[in-house]
Write a protein that holds these residues in place. Sequence first.
Motif, PDB file in Angstrom:
ATOM      1  N   ARG A 103      29.481  -3.095  41.859  1.00 42.24           N
ATOM      2  CA  ARG A 103      30.411  -4.122  42.301  1.00 42.24           C
ATOM      3  C   ARG A 103      30.301  -4.284  43.812  1.00 42.24           C
ATOM      4  O   ARG A 103      30.251  -3.298  44.552  1.00 42.24           O
ATOM      5  CB  ARG A 103      31.862  -3.767  41.937  1.00 42.24           C
ATOM      6  CG  ARG A 103      32.126  -3.681  40.434  1.00 42.24           C
ATOM      7  CD  ARG A 103      32.025  -5.050  39.779  1.00 42.24           C
ATOM      8  NE  ARG A 103      32.320  -5.009  38.350  1.00 42.24           N
ATOM      9  CZ  ARG A 103      31.418  -4.816  37.393  1.00 42.24           C
ATOM     10  NH1 ARG A 103      30.142  -4.628  37.724  1.00 42.24           N
ATOM     11  NH2 ARG A 103      31.760  -4.788  36.131  1.00 42.24           N
ATOM     12  N   PHE A 104      30.272  -5.551  44.252  1.00 34.61           N
ATOM     13  CA  PHE A 104      30.121  -5.865  45.671  1.00 34.61           C
ATOM     14  C   PHE A 104      31.310  -6.690  46.141  1.00 34.61           C
ATOM     15  O   PHE A 104      31.837  -7.514  45.387  1.00 34.61           O
ATOM     16  CB  PHE A 104      28.833  -6.663  45.903  1.00 34.61           C
ATOM     17  CG  PHE A 104      27.587  -5.910  45.546  1.00 34.61           C
ATOM     18  CD1 PHE A 104      26.859  -5.259  46.523  1.00 34.61           C
ATOM     19  CD2 PHE A 104      27.148  -5.833  44.226  1.00 34.61           C
ATOM     20  CE1 PHE A 104      25.710  -4.552  46.197  1.00 34.61           C
ATOM     21  CE2 PHE A 104      26.004  -5.128  43.889  1.00 34.61           C
ATOM     22  CZ  PHE A 104      25.285  -4.484  44.878  1.00 34.61           C
ATOM     23  N   GLY A 105      31.722  -6.500  47.394  1.00 32.41           N
ATOM     24  CA  GLY A 105      32.815  -7.312  47.900  1.00 32.41           C
ATOM     25  C   GLY A 105      33.169  -6.980  49.331  1.00 32.41           C
ATOM     26  O   GLY A 105      32.739  -5.967  49.891  1.00 32.41           O
ATOM     27  N   GLN A 106      33.952  -7.881  49.916  1.00 29.64           N
ATOM     28  CA  GLN A 106      34.475  -7.713  51.281  1.00 29.64           C
ATOM     29  C   GLN A 106      35.998  -7.854  51.198  1.00 29.64           C
ATOM     30  O   GLN A 106      36.550  -8.909  51.494  1.00 29.64           O
ATOM     31  CB  GLN A 106      33.874  -8.765  52.215  1.00 29.64           C
ATOM     32  CG  GLN A 106      32.370  -8.733  52.345  1.00 29.64           C
ATOM     33  CD  GLN A 106      31.834  -7.545  53.106  1.00 29.64           C
ATOM     34  OE1 GLN A 106      30.663  -7.207  53.011  1.00 29.64           O
ATOM     35  NE2 GLN A 106      32.693  -6.876  53.868  1.00 29.64           N
ATOM     36  N   TYR A 145      30.089 -21.533  50.826  1.00 32.25           N
ATOM     37  CA  TYR A 145      31.194 -21.694  49.884  1.00 32.25           C
ATOM     38  C   TYR A 145      31.431 -20.441  49.053  1.00 32.25           C
ATOM     39  O   TYR A 145      32.584 -20.048  48.818  1.00 32.25           O
ATOM     40  CB  TYR A 145      30.945 -22.943  49.028  1.00 32.25           C
ATOM     41  CG  TYR A 145      30.913 -24.172  49.899  1.00 32.25           C
ATOM     42  CD1 TYR A 145      32.089 -24.686  50.438  1.00 32.25           C
ATOM     43  CD2 TYR A 145      29.709 -24.769  50.264  1.00 32.25           C
ATOM     44  CE1 TYR A 145      32.066 -25.777  51.294  1.00 32.25           C
ATOM     45  CE2 TYR A 145      29.684 -25.861  51.114  1.00 32.25           C
ATOM     46  CZ  TYR A 145      30.865 -26.367  51.635  1.00 32.25           C
ATOM     47  OH  TYR A 145      30.838 -27.434  52.483  1.00 32.25           O
ATOM     48  N   ARG A 146      30.377 -19.791  48.642  1.00 34.13           N
ATOM     49  CA  ARG A 146      30.563 -18.516  47.946  1.00 34.13           C
ATOM     50  C   ARG A 146      31.082 -17.448  48.913  1.00 34.13           C
ATOM     51  O   ARG A 146      31.923 -16.628  48.559  1.00 34.13           O
ATOM     52  CB  ARG A 146      29.241 -18.072  47.311  1.00 34.13           C
ATOM     53  CG  ARG A 146      28.879 -18.871  46.067  1.00 34.13           C
ATOM     54  CD  ARG A 146      27.514 -18.491  45.540  1.00 34.13           C
ATOM     55  NE  ARG A 146      27.255 -19.093  44.249  1.00 34.13           N
ATOM     56  CZ  ARG A 146      26.093 -19.062  43.632  1.00 34.13           C
ATOM     57  NH1 ARG A 146      25.068 -18.464  44.200  1.00 34.13           N
ATOM     58  NH2 ARG A 146      25.932 -19.633  42.455  1.00 34.13           N
ATOM     59  N   MET A 147      30.538 -17.432  50.138  1.00 34.53           N
ATOM     60  CA  MET A 147      30.979 -16.459  51.128  1.00 34.53           C
ATOM     61  C   MET A 147      32.457 -16.613  51.434  1.00 34.53           C
ATOM     62  O   MET A 147      33.200 -15.629  51.465  1.00 34.53           O
ATOM     63  CB  MET A 147      30.151 -16.607  52.409  1.00 34.53           C
ATOM     64  CG  MET A 147      30.546 -15.650  53.539  1.00 34.53           C
ATOM     65  SD  MET A 147      31.917 -16.222  54.586  1.00 34.53           S
ATOM     66  CE  MET A 147      31.167 -17.634  55.386  1.00 34.53           C
ATOM     67  N   MET A 148      32.906 -17.834  51.658  1.00 37.47           N
ATOM     68  CA  MET A 148      34.309 -18.049  52.005  1.00 37.47           C
ATOM     69  C   MET A 148      35.243 -17.596  50.886  1.00 37.47           C
ATOM     70  O   MET A 148      36.284 -16.985  51.137  1.00 37.47           O
ATOM     71  CB  MET A 148      34.547 -19.527  52.329  1.00 37.47           C
ATOM     72  CG  MET A 148      33.933 -19.953  53.655  1.00 37.47           C
ATOM     73  SD  MET A 148      34.715 -19.165  55.097  1.00 37.47           S
ATOM     74  CE  MET A 148      36.156 -20.213  55.303  1.00 37.47           C
ATOM     75  N   LYS A 149      34.882 -17.869  49.653  1.00 38.58           N
ATOM     76  CA  LYS A 149      35.720 -17.400  48.550  1.00 38.58           C
ATOM     77  C   LYS A 149      35.779 -15.878  48.531  1.00 38.58           C
ATOM     78  O   LYS A 149      36.854 -15.286  48.347  1.00 38.58           O
ATOM     79  CB  LYS A 149      35.193 -17.923  47.210  1.00 38.58           C
ATOM     80  CG  LYS A 149      36.077 -17.499  46.036  1.00 38.58           C
ATOM     81  CD  LYS A 149      35.490 -17.894  44.700  1.00 38.58           C
ATOM     82  CE  LYS A 149      36.389 -17.377  43.575  1.00 38.58           C
ATOM     83  NZ  LYS A 149      35.723 -17.449  42.265  1.00 38.58           N
ATOM     84  N   LEU A 150      34.632 -15.249  48.744  1.00 41.09           N
ATOM     85  CA  LEU A 150      34.572 -13.789  48.684  1.00 41.09           C
ATOM     86  C   LEU A 150      35.414 -13.140  49.775  1.00 41.09           C
ATOM     87  O   LEU A 150      36.210 -12.226  49.507  1.00 41.09           O
ATOM     88  CB  LEU A 150      33.109 -13.354  48.828  1.00 41.09           C
ATOM     89  CG  LEU A 150      32.716 -11.999  48.262  1.00 41.09           C
ATOM     90  CD1 LEU A 150      32.889 -11.958  46.760  1.00 41.09           C
ATOM     91  CD2 LEU A 150      31.267 -11.683  48.646  1.00 41.09           C
ATOM     92  N   ALA A 158      25.688  -8.840  38.151  1.00 44.03           N
ATOM     93  CA  ALA A 158      25.083 -10.065  37.610  1.00 44.03           C
ATOM     94  C   ALA A 158      25.402 -11.264  38.487  1.00 44.03           C
ATOM     95  O   ALA A 158      24.531 -12.097  38.770  1.00 44.03           O
ATOM     96  CB  ALA A 158      25.574 -10.303  36.178  1.00 44.03           C
ATOM     97  N   ASP A 159      26.671 -11.370  38.932  1.00 42.83           N
ATOM     98  CA  ASP A 159      27.054 -12.482  39.812  1.00 42.83           C
ATOM     99  C   ASP A 159      26.356 -12.371  41.166  1.00 42.83           C
ATOM    100  O   ASP A 159      25.940 -13.382  41.744  1.00 42.83           O
ATOM    101  CB  ASP A 159      28.569 -12.504  40.003  1.00 42.83           C
ATOM    102  CG  ASP A 159      29.319 -12.981  38.764  1.00 42.83           C
ATOM    103  OD1 ASP A 159      28.681 -13.632  37.908  1.00 42.83           O
ATOM    104  OD2 ASP A 159      30.525 -12.702  38.655  1.00 42.83           O
TER     105      ASP A 159
END
Length: 259
Positions: free
Chosen positions: A128-131, A155-160, A170-171
């Motif tokens: 699992r990856f995240g900030q 857009y993916r970065m901002m949501k994360l 997988a994502d």
Amino acid sequence: MHAPDPVALHHASDGVAVITLSRPERRNALNLAIKGRIADAVLALEADASVRVIVLTGAVDYFIAGTDIAEMEPMSPAQHQALETDRMFTVLRRCPKILIAAVEGYALGGGCETALCCDMIVAGEGARFGQPEIRVGIMPGAGGTQRLLWTIGKYRMMKLVLTGELLTAADAFQAGLLSEIVADGSALPRALAIARTVAAMPPLAVQAIKDVVQRGQDLPLDTALALERKAFVQLFDTQDQKEGMRAFLEKRPPRFTGQ
């Protein structure tokens, strides 16, 4: 029984070294001492001419679950500067040798940013990856916004980074964050296999590729293309280029010397 070294360094095979973080009681969370040890290990391997590829991994089913909040919570801006809390990340980003992250379990916050400093990321399918820094009142501070922006887009970065949500392996792979997904428990063996392959390649060409990628990502496309072309042409003045092409024509394995 002795506790494992929290930052262990060993040479896995010809040209390949492994740095293993083992702090299981804190899911391998980074504190200043651990970050200092990792930075020093990377610098030592930079100076070791026998090492061409460095694999960075975590023990006990975790990569790095984040940065040690208990240590960080009372810090002032001045203390962050004085203690050089970003030194490890700077050393990793500037490392001239190939870095491969072998990720199992969590790679969160500073752990995700550590992986993002590497040239390749191999992850177990349960990783699992995240900030999630936003959830404790701060933001990524070691490349989480800028590296993710370059890697997966705005857009993916901002949501994360604004939600603190986690990405499955997988994502993350679908978003372009990973080099490969493997079965859980196989990230390190697969990373080592890739590392051995790269370590057997002509060293000057490997170094040229890393150099133009590192420098080119911050340049206008025309300038980056010129940088690539210059490096390409210069490799025709190396013995490894002559050996590689002759070996191909003679249908035999090449013998690269790094010259």
